[in-house]
Design an enzyme around this catalytic site. Sequence first.
Site, PDB file in Angstrom:
ATOM      1  N   HIS A 160    -131.587 -55.334 -13.464  1.00  8.89           N
ATOM      2  CA  HIS A 160    -133.021 -55.264 -13.752  1.00  8.89           C
ATOM      3  C   HIS A 160    -133.763 -56.521 -13.310  1.00  8.89           C
ATOM      4  CE1 HIS A 160    -133.001 -51.664 -16.376  1.00  8.89           C
ATOM      5  NE2 HIS A 160    -131.778 -52.047 -16.667  1.00  8.89           N
ATOM      6  N   GLU A 211    -136.740 -56.862 -12.870  1.00  9.58           N
ATOM      7  CA  GLU A 211    -138.048 -56.890 -13.549  1.00  9.58           C
ATOM      8  C   GLU A 211    -137.974 -57.583 -14.900  1.00  9.58           C
ATOM      9  OE1 GLU A 211    -136.092 -54.425 -13.164  1.00  9.58           O
ATOM     10  OE2 GLU A 211    -136.058 -53.067 -14.876  1.00  9.58           O
ATOM     11  N   ILE A 270    -127.876 -53.675 -18.078  1.00 10.08           N
ATOM     12  CA  ILE A 270    -127.962 -52.994 -19.371  1.00 10.08           C
ATOM     13  C   ILE A 270    -127.437 -51.567 -19.203  1.00 10.08           C
ATOM     14  CG2 ILE A 270    -129.499 -52.226 -21.234  1.00 10.08           C
ATOM     15  CD1 ILE A 270    -131.508 -54.397 -20.207  1.00 10.08           C
ATOM     16  N   ARG A 271    -126.302 -51.288 -19.778  1.00 10.24           N
ATOM     17  CA  ARG A 271    -125.648 -49.979 -19.612  1.00 10.24           C
ATOM     18  C   ARG A 271    -125.758 -49.520 -18.158  1.00 10.24           C
ATOM     19  NH1 ARG A 271    -127.680 -45.859 -22.013  1.00 10.24           N
ATOM     20  NH2 ARG A 271    -129.716 -46.759 -22.297  1.00 10.24           N
ATOM     21  N   GLY A 326    -134.259 -47.098 -17.391  1.00 11.07           N
ATOM     22  CA  GLY A 326    -134.545 -46.360 -18.610  1.00 11.07           C
ATOM     23  C   GLY A 326    -133.378 -45.431 -18.851  1.00 11.07           C
ATOM     24  N   GLU A 327    -133.661 -44.163 -18.933  1.00 12.66           N
ATOM     25  CA  GLU A 327    -132.617 -43.165 -19.131  1.00 12.66           C
ATOM     26  C   GLU A 327    -132.756 -42.137 -18.003  1.00 12.66           C
ATOM     27  OE1 GLU A 327    -130.081 -43.154 -21.288  1.00 12.66           O
ATOM     28  OE2 GLU A 327    -129.516 -41.352 -20.191  1.00 12.66           O
ATOM     29  N   SER A 328    -131.755 -42.114 -17.122  1.00 14.30           N
ATOM     30  CA  SER A 328    -131.922 -41.302 -15.901  1.00 14.30           C
ATOM     31  C   SER A 328    -132.048 -39.810 -16.188  1.00 14.30           C
ATOM     32  CB  SER A 328    -130.768 -41.559 -14.940  1.00 14.30           C
ATOM     33  OG  SER A 328    -129.528 -41.259 -15.546  1.00 14.30           O
ATOM     34  N   CYS A 335    -131.479 -49.502 -11.842  1.00 13.00           N
ATOM     35  CA  CYS A 335    -130.645 -48.941 -12.901  1.00 13.00           C
ATOM     36  C   CYS A 335    -130.810 -47.413 -12.992  1.00 13.00           C
ATOM     37  CB  CYS A 335    -130.931 -49.667 -14.219  1.00 13.00           C
ATOM     38  SG  CYS A 335    -129.534 -49.573 -15.346  1.00 13.00           S
ATOM     39  N   ARG A 345    -122.226 -43.705 -14.123  1.00 15.38           N
ATOM     40  CA  ARG A 345    -123.149 -44.176 -15.156  1.00 15.38           C
ATOM     41  C   ARG A 345    -122.394 -44.995 -16.200  1.00 15.38           C
ATOM     42  NH1 ARG A 345    -126.158 -39.290 -17.664  1.00 15.38           N
ATOM     43  NH2 ARG A 345    -127.318 -40.964 -18.683  1.00 15.38           N
TER      44      ARG A 345
HETATM   45  N1  GLN Z   1    -127.422 -45.903 -18.781  1.00 16.69           N
HETATM   46  C1  GLN Z   1    -128.685 -45.432 -18.270  1.00 16.69           C
HETATM   47  C2  GLN Z   1    -128.529 -44.118 -17.528  1.00 16.69           C
HETATM   48  O1  GLN Z   1    -127.453 -43.668 -17.352  1.00 16.69           O
HETATM   49  C3  GLN Z   1    -129.303 -46.462 -17.350  1.00 16.69           C
HETATM   50  C4  GLN Z   1    -129.601 -47.717 -18.122  1.00 16.69           C
HETATM   51  C5  GLN Z   1    -130.749 -48.504 -17.604  1.00 16.69           C
HETATM   52  O2  GLN Z   1    -131.582 -48.041 -16.814  1.00 16.69           O
HETATM   53  N2  GLN Z   1    -130.853 -49.697 -18.094  1.00 16.69           N
HETATM   54  O3  GLN Z   1    -129.484 -43.544 -17.140  1.00 16.69           O
END
Ligand code: GLN
Length: 191
Positions: free
Chosen positions: A170, A172, A134-135, A47-49, A79, A106
């Site tokens: 990921h 999942e 993903i990112r 997600g977004e850390s 991630c 990141r």
């Molecule tokens: N770019 C996100 C972060 O820095 C991580 C991306 C992800 O969990 N798919 O938190």
Amino acid sequence: MPRVGVLALQGDVREHVRALGSLGVETRLVKSADHLESVDALVIPGGESTTIGRLAERFDLLEPLRDRVESGMPVFGTCAGMIFLAAGVTEGTQPQLGCLDVVVRRNAFGRQNDSFEADLDIRGLDQPFHAVFIRAPWVEKYGSAVEVLAAVDDHPVMVRQGRIYASSFHPELTDDDRVHRMFFDLVDRDS
Ligand code: GLN
């Protein structure tokens, strides 16, 4: 049968519940310290850390999470989950558990490679694993207790430190359950 929690503050919680469910594993959403007490292991989703970290802070989950991980609860971060488990990030600061002795970069693969897929050789698996990034972060530095299980262009993207597993990708999001199974085998052995 051990019960596996999925940290449900933000991110792709449902996908992990589905992946664990398809292995026949009993799961529980973890949003509070009370919920945490009722599980034997924990998955921290992507997600977004920064969001996951701030919400964990707000819900007074940082200390309880650290205590459980430090006392040996198996944990798997994917991630953003990997970033949240780590000791540091290469730029700036954000709330992190600091249980995994790595510094992560990141969004490490850059804008061009924002999202990509790769067939990855993972230590312990016979056949390559089709991994979705993903990112994604990579591991920039790691301590001697950390074992690298997979890398992309020499950058570690899956690591293990004792009962802590973390991946930049990921598992999942694909139907291949071998990575979740690897984690669950550890949980099952422990219980
Ligand atoms: N770019 C996100 C972060 O820095 C991580 C991306 C992800 O969990 N798919 O938190």
